[in-house]
Design a protein around this motif. Structure first.
Motif, short mmCIF file in Angstrom:
data_model
loop_
_atom_site.label_atom_id
_atom_site.label_comp_id
_atom_site.label_asym_id
_atom_site.label_seq_id
_atom_site.Cartn_x
_atom_site.Cartn_y
_atom_site.Cartn_z
N SER A 45 0.85 -1.19 0.00
CA SER A 45 0.00 0.00 0.00
C SER A 45 0.88 1.24 0.00
O SER A 45 1.90 1.29 0.69
CB SER A 45 -0.91 0.02 1.23
OG SER A 45 -1.82 -1.05 1.18
N GLY A 47 1.12 5.76 -0.13
CA GLY A 47 0.48 6.94 0.43
C GLY A 47 -0.61 7.47 -0.49
O GLY A 47 -0.76 7.03 -1.63
N GLY A 48 -1.36 8.45 0.00
CA GLY A 48 -2.51 8.99 -0.71
C GLY A 48 -2.19 9.82 -1.94
O GLY A 48 -3.03 9.99 -2.81
N THR A 49 -0.97 10.35 -2.03
CA THR A 49 -0.56 11.15 -3.19
C THR A 49 0.82 10.68 -3.64
O THR A 49 1.57 10.09 -2.85
CB THR A 49 -0.51 12.66 -2.87
OG1 THR A 49 0.39 12.87 -1.78
CG2 THR A 49 -1.88 13.20 -2.50
N GLY A 54 3.51 4.96 2.05
CA GLY A 54 2.40 4.25 2.71
C GLY A 54 2.98 3.24 3.69
O GLY A 54 3.53 3.61 4.71
#
Length: 183
Positions: A45, A47-49, A54
């Motif tokens: 997984s 990170g969001g950007t 992550g």
């Protein structure tokens, strides 16, 4: 030592069962090669950007660490997901992040090196496929063409992009990139 290799397998998030971890009870001096092997069915997984880490994996623990690995193999997992290696006083971690479109080498910037990778692999007909992200196939369609170039140009950020939404180059930079691609 300089000729040593530490092979780390990653198939999950738990140390010992999901990924390898070297636990050194004394001090460690790093050198040589880190060889990261990610299982084909596992994608960490991110990170969001783009550029934001992550999941992290502690791969070495010790009382005290000095040095760094001279070479790191296997940083690119697939589809633009890379590992960053972080060195701390008592441990070494891998952190998974999604590279920004255009960052072929996963070094947190979109610069002339990435453009050179794209131009060196330019193959609009897909004649030399399969091409991967590290060949500048950013859209995953097995060719390196104008669409991949447009992604690189739209995100050109030679000073880095972590936490920065798409940066558009100066118009003169775009013209120079286009001329370089044509030449």
């Amino acid at each position: 030592g300089t000729s040593a290799t530490l092979a780390i397998e990653i198939i999950g998030t738990t140390a010992g069962t999901g990924h390898d971890q070297l636990a050194v009870e004394g001090d460690v001096s790093l050198d040589g090669t880190l060889d990261i092997q990610t299982a084909s069915g596992f994608t960490p997984s991110v990170g969001g950007t783009p550029g934001v880490v992550g999941e992290t994996y502690v791969i070495v623990t010790t009382n005290s660490r000095s040095g760094e690995f001279a070479a790191v193999n296997g940083r690119h997992v697939r589809n633009g997901v890379f590992y960053d290696v972080a060195y701390n006083a008592s441990h070494v971690t891998l952190g998974a992040f999604q590279a920004q479109v255009g960052d072929a080498d996963g070094d947190h910037d979109v610069d002339i090196t990435d453009f050179n990778i794209l131009s060196g692999n330019f193959d609009p007909g897909g004649n030399n496929s399969p091409h991967e992200w590290t060949d500048a196939n950013f859209d995953g369609d097995n060719d390196v063409d104008i669409t991949d170039f447009n992604g690189l140009a739209a995100n050109f950020a030679p000073n880095g992009y972590a936490g920065v939404s798409g940066q558009v180059p100066e118009p003169t930079t775009f013209v120079l990139l286009l001329l370089g691609l044509a030449g």
